[in-house]
Design a protein around this motif. Structure first.
Motif, PDB file in Angstrom:
ATOM      1  N   MET A 137      42.648  39.113  34.463  1.00 50.85           N
ATOM      2  CA  MET A 137      41.872  39.842  35.464  1.00 50.85           C
ATOM      3  C   MET A 137      40.547  39.144  35.729  1.00 50.85           C
ATOM      4  O   MET A 137      40.160  38.931  36.882  1.00 50.85           O
TER       5      MET A 137
ATOM      6  N   GLY B  12      38.699  44.125  42.138  1.00 52.15           N
ATOM      7  CA  GLY B  12      39.167  44.563  40.828  1.00 52.15           C
ATOM      8  C   GLY B  12      40.305  45.566  40.933  1.00 52.15           C
ATOM      9  O   GLY B  12      41.316  45.454  40.240  1.00 52.15           O
ATOM     10  N   HIS B  13      40.149  46.536  41.811  1.00 54.21           N
ATOM     11  CA  HIS B  13      41.183  47.555  41.985  1.00 54.21           C
ATOM     12  C   HIS B  13      42.479  46.931  42.523  1.00 54.21           C
ATOM     13  O   HIS B  13      43.571  47.228  42.032  1.00 54.21           O
TER      14      HIS B  13
ATOM     15  N   GLU C 281      44.100  44.878  39.774  1.00 54.20           N
ATOM     16  CA  GLU C 281      44.641  45.750  38.736  1.00 54.20           C
ATOM     17  C   GLU C 281      45.997  46.316  39.159  1.00 54.20           C
ATOM     18  O   GLU C 281      46.936  46.363  38.359  1.00 54.20           O
TER      19      GLU C 281
ATOM     20  N   ILE D   2      48.593  43.583  38.834  1.00 52.28           N
ATOM     21  CA  ILE D   2      48.900  43.324  37.424  1.00 52.28           C
ATOM     22  C   ILE D   2      49.809  44.419  36.881  1.00 52.28           C
ATOM     23  O   ILE D   2      50.781  44.143  36.186  1.00 52.28           O
ATOM     24  N   ARG D   3      49.509  45.670  37.236  1.00 54.96           N
ATOM     25  CA  ARG D   3      50.354  46.794  36.792  1.00 54.96           C
ATOM     26  C   ARG D   3      51.779  46.670  37.333  1.00 54.96           C
ATOM     27  O   ARG D   3      52.718  47.151  36.720  1.00 54.96           O
TER      28      ARG D   3
END
Length: 79
Positions: free
Chosen positions: A8, A36-37, A40, A43-44
């Motif tokens: 991240m 960032g959101h 994220e 990545i999830r």
């Protein structure tokens, strides 16, 4: 294997460096939160490539930023 936190951080830094060099960051806090959101979420969903994360987040941020630009024009004053 790289930790998710490092993934991240490195992905965010790649995107940030590009956007900063091109002068696209208008509000540091908004850009940081949005990037960032967005990363994220990717990545999830299983994305583990730094370049894919940053290269997808950059145009998403630009689209978001351009869609949220408010063009305020002074109203005409009638006397």
């Amino acid at each position: 294997m790289i930790s998710l936190a490092s993934l991240m951080e490195e992905s965010l830094q790649i995107a940030w460096d590009y956007l900063e060099r091109t002068g696209e960051i208008e509000d540091n806090w908004v850009a940081s939160r949005y990037l960032g959101h967005t990363m994220e979420l990717m990545i999830r969903r299983g994305q583990r490539s730094r370049l894919v994360l940053s290269n997808r987040a950059i145009p998403a941020y630009l689209k978001f930023r351009n869609a949220n630009v408010v063009d305020v024009k002074p109203e005409r004053v009638v006397r």
